[in-house]
Design a protein around this motif. Sequence first.
Motif, PDB file in Angstrom:
ATOM      1  N   GLU A   1       0.842  -1.196   0.000  1.00 19.55           N
ATOM      2  CA  GLU A   1       0.000   0.000   0.000  1.00 19.55           C
ATOM      3  C   GLU A   1       0.879   1.249   0.000  1.00 19.55           C
ATOM      4  O   GLU A   1       2.107   1.176   0.152  1.00 19.55           O
ATOM      5  CB  GLU A   1      -0.908   0.008   1.234  1.00 19.55           C
ATOM      6  N   ILE A   2       0.264   2.399  -0.171  1.00 14.03           N
ATOM      7  CA  ILE A   2       1.006   3.661  -0.127  1.00 14.03           C
ATOM      8  C   ILE A   2       1.471   3.920   1.300  1.00 14.03           C
ATOM      9  O   ILE A   2       0.686   3.841   2.247  1.00 14.03           O
ATOM     10  CB  ILE A   2       0.134   4.830  -0.616  1.00 14.03           C
ATOM     11  N   GLY A   3       2.751   4.245   1.453  1.00 14.43           N
ATOM     12  CA  GLY A   3       3.294   4.525   2.771  1.00 14.43           C
ATOM     13  C   GLY A   3       3.672   5.980   2.980  1.00 14.43           C
ATOM     14  O   GLY A   3       3.712   6.452   4.115  1.00 14.43           O
ATOM     15  N   ILE A   4       3.960   6.688   1.874  1.00 12.14           N
ATOM     16  CA  ILE A   4       4.400   8.088   1.963  1.00 12.14           C
ATOM     17  C   ILE A   4       3.668   8.882   0.891  1.00 12.14           C
ATOM     18  O   ILE A   4       3.573   8.445  -0.263  1.00 12.14           O
ATOM     19  CB  ILE A   4       5.925   8.217   1.733  1.00 12.14           C
ATOM     20  N   LYS A   5       3.182  10.065   1.251  1.00 10.24           N
ATOM     21  CA  LYS A   5       2.502  10.941   0.306  1.00 10.24           C
ATOM     22  C   LYS A   5       3.024  12.365   0.434  1.00 10.24           C
ATOM     23  O   LYS A   5       3.273  12.841   1.538  1.00 10.24           O
ATOM     24  CB  LYS A   5       0.983  10.964   0.560  1.00 10.24           C
TER      25      LYS A   5
ATOM     26  N   SER B   1       4.650  16.636  12.810  1.00 10.95           N
ATOM     27  CA  SER B   1       5.163  15.326  12.429  1.00 10.95           C
ATOM     28  C   SER B   1       4.439  14.841  11.189  1.00 10.95           C
ATOM     29  O   SER B   1       3.265  15.128  10.965  1.00 10.95           O
ATOM     30  CB  SER B   1       4.945  14.330  13.568  1.00 10.95           C
ATOM     31  N   ASP B   2       5.128  14.064  10.378  1.00 11.72           N
ATOM     32  CA  ASP B   2       4.513  13.505   9.174  1.00 11.72           C
ATOM     33  C   ASP B   2       3.421  12.492   9.500  1.00 11.72           C
ATOM     34  O   ASP B   2       2.613  12.150   8.635  1.00 11.72           O
ATOM     35  CB  ASP B   2       5.574  12.848   8.292  1.00 11.72           C
ATOM     36  N   LEU B   3       3.374  12.005  10.746  1.00  9.04           N
ATOM     37  CA  LEU B   3       2.317  11.073  11.159  1.00  9.04           C
ATOM     38  C   LEU B   3       1.223  11.765  11.960  1.00  9.04           C
ATOM     39  O   LEU B   3       0.343  11.106  12.506  1.00  9.04           O
ATOM     40  CB  LEU B   3       2.915   9.919  11.978  1.00  9.04           C
ATOM     41  N   ALA B   4       1.275  13.097  12.027  1.00  9.20           N
ATOM     42  CA  ALA B   4       0.267  13.834  12.791  1.00  9.20           C
ATOM     43  C   ALA B   4      -0.548  14.765  11.903  1.00  9.20           C
ATOM     44  O   ALA B   4      -1.184  15.689  12.387  1.00  9.20           O
ATOM     45  CB  ALA B   4       0.941  14.630  13.902  1.00  9.20           C
ATOM     46  N   VAL B   5      -0.535  14.494  10.603  1.00  9.05           N
ATOM     47  CA  VAL B   5      -1.267  15.347   9.667  1.00  9.05           C
ATOM     48  C   VAL B   5      -2.750  14.997   9.711  1.00  9.05           C
ATOM     49  O   VAL B   5      -3.140  13.829   9.592  1.00  9.05           O
ATOM     50  CB  VAL B   5      -0.725  15.186   8.237  1.00  9.05           C
ATOM     51  N   LEU B   6      -3.569  16.022   9.884  1.00 11.72           N
ATOM     52  CA  LEU B   6      -5.023  15.854   9.889  1.00 11.72           C
ATOM     53  C   LEU B   6      -5.601  16.357   8.573  1.00 11.72           C
ATOM     54  O   LEU B   6      -5.236  17.441   8.095  1.00 11.72           O
ATOM     55  CB  LEU B   6      -5.657  16.643  11.037  1.00 11.72           C
TER      56      LEU B   6
ATOM     57  N   HIS C   1       2.697   8.414   6.124  1.00  6.60           N
ATOM     58  CA  HIS C   1       3.632   9.519   6.312  1.00  6.60           C
ATOM     59  C   HIS C   1       3.226  10.577   5.288  1.00  6.60           C
ATOM     60  O   HIS C   1       3.273  10.333   4.080  1.00  6.60           O
ATOM     61  CB  HIS C   1       5.072   9.079   6.036  1.00  6.60           C
ATOM     62  N   THR C   2       2.813  11.739   5.759  1.00  2.00           N
ATOM     63  CA  THR C   2       2.228  12.733   4.863  1.00  2.00           C
ATOM     64  C   THR C   2       2.957  14.057   4.992  1.00  2.00           C
ATOM     65  O   THR C   2       3.159  14.563   6.104  1.00  2.00           O
ATOM     66  CB  THR C   2       0.733  12.925   5.174  1.00  2.00           C
ATOM     67  N   PHE C   3       3.331  14.601   3.839  1.00  2.00           N
ATOM     68  CA  PHE C   3       4.043  15.876   3.798  1.00  2.00           C
ATOM     69  C   PHE C   3       3.206  16.867   3.003  1.00  2.00           C
ATOM     70  O   PHE C   3       2.795  16.602   1.874  1.00  2.00           O
ATOM     71  CB  PHE C   3       5.432  15.693   3.185  1.00  2.00           C
TER      72      PHE C   3
END
Length: 688
Positions: free
Chosen positions: A384-388, A407-412, A421-423
């Motif tokens: 699956e997608i892990g990073i965006k 944090s990249d794991l705290a994106v709402l 992991h979202t940037f």
Amino acid sequence: MKLNKVYIAALLVAGTVGMSSCKEDFLDENQITKHDTEYFKTQEGIDALVTGAYQTLKFRYEYQWAYKMWHMGIDEFTGGNNDMADYNHYSSALNSSQGDLATVWNTYYGLIEQSNIIIQNVPVYYNKSNANYNTRLGEGYFLRAYGYFELVKLFGGVPIKLSPSVGVETYFTRASEEDCYKQIISDFEQAYNLLPTSSNQTGRILKSAAAHFLAKAHLFRASEGCDNWNSSYKAADLDAVIKYGKEVIAAHPLCGNFLDLWNYTKPNDANESVSEVVLAAQFSDNSDSWGRFGNQMSLCYPSVYQNLSGCVRDISGGREFCYVSATEYAMEVFDRVNDSRFWKSFITCYGCNKGSAAPKWDASDAAYFPEGAVAGDTRFKGGEIGIKYIVNNPEDTRFTDAGTGRSDLAVLKDGKLENTHTFIRYYANESFNWNVKKEERTGNYYTLYPHNRSVALSKYRDGSRNGYNSQFGCRDAITARSAEDVLMVAEAYIRKGESEYGNAITYLNMLRDRAGYAAGEDRSKSPDGGQAYLNNPLGTGVANLDGAIYTDANTYYESNNIAVTTAETKSVMHLNSVADVYNMPNEQRIYKALNCTTNAQKMMCFLLDERSRELIGEGHRYEDLVRTRTLDARWHAFNDGAGQGIGNFDPAKHYYRPIPQSFLNDITNEDGSSLTAEQKQAMQNPGY
């Protein structure tokens, strides 16, 4: 047959004449022939020497000098995770003792020495009735012109040497830029008149390559960098750009889809022989042809992913040396809804290849859980997608963070945690900013320094390498393609004045019409060279993975926040008049940042921006901004090196590279005496 599979031994024979010290070390360790320079007085030896000289076409893609000289310190990219402050930020470390400068200098003079031997020996020792006689002589002239052109673009006027060395030579004087350009254009003209229009060997230099570089040399001479002396040449130069550029466009039709250039699946496949390519440095999966380096451009651009949970380095994702990072300009210059080139040039999604190491939903965040999330479960699985990377606009209000330090794991997204992991480019309530000043940066990856997170250029990604840590890329590197000729012709018309702007629009539309999405095209997919791992016997190169870093998915719809559509956008991309250039929405911020107010300023700015949209990351940008004398303004406006206090671009100094100190130390006066400090300084470029 690919050229680099012919005369493997010839690469070593030819390389003994004047190559860089790095190549000499390799050759000394692997000498497989007893031939000396007398061999080059035979037809077989000349053939071998010419083939060996082609090795230097790879030089711009082989090692750190490739990134430093042509890909750093520009508006499109700033320093990455492995920042090089001397070239990215013009620090004091960029000086005449910098070792890569000497490597560049020595390598291209090595090529010139080889070319001089070819030009001298072909008429004397090559059978004039042989079908290859003109070709070999034409290749010699082309390669000599190419070597001098590379040097002049970096250093300005350099010593001109037109005959092979006989013994040790130490007395040299610098020629003027004007005389250098005369020689370069003369040699390319000789090559143009001698070279064939086709060859049965992929990678051979053809007449169209000479035409391309003639157009380019004339354009450089007609540009602002030569304004101190070029007034008498400009009109004829611009006519020559149009003449030769049109010839190349006719001989090398544009690919129907921009993706066709980058849809690499395996070495030596059809993708590397598309009609648009005029000349390419020939790499392959044959390790005998690699030399010491191979194609190492795949190391320059990747964003770091291996330290994000659930994602480990593999062949498909690339080895992330991450020397550069995309700037805000690199994203803002594109119409990312209608221009497919952005999505076909950059990576915005990465797969999870180790599900057991993926992050888990934390019970303390339950208030933000999206539907279906269960505390203790992994947030995503292998495959699956892990990073965006979300490349959104500042008015987007969907994204915030949960208050845990961006944090990249705290994106709402709309109040719920993203699972990956979202940037984010812009959080809600952040206004547009060029992100040059640290205190004004937006999103949750601009704030990281060194910049190890960004949308990463995909044009060099190479899933055909022989290991997940391998630096040896197998992809050919495109040196010239006819799309650049389209842009050069358009620029020549712009430079001719307002009455010719309509002709410029005609040529710009050749690229813009192609850049639009075709009806029915899937905008959610962006395949790139990482997919070559599927045809690689090593696969991902790492045991016990349950997926691959490579994925053809992108964040087009999520970034643009639009509904799924298959409508064409070519009509939107098309320029209907010059007024479209002046009023294009995504150009307005750039015009403002660069204080472009007149029509002429806007046209040239638009042309440079269109070059960026089409050619981003292909090694032309530094030279383009130097020749147009726009690097100063664009670096200060768009590169965050301007706000870090590491260095500063000085237009009185940095439009030229310093002459290598090793050269100045080794040469002598005509009487054999060493140069004094004052004489060395007089030969050096200003400011160094």
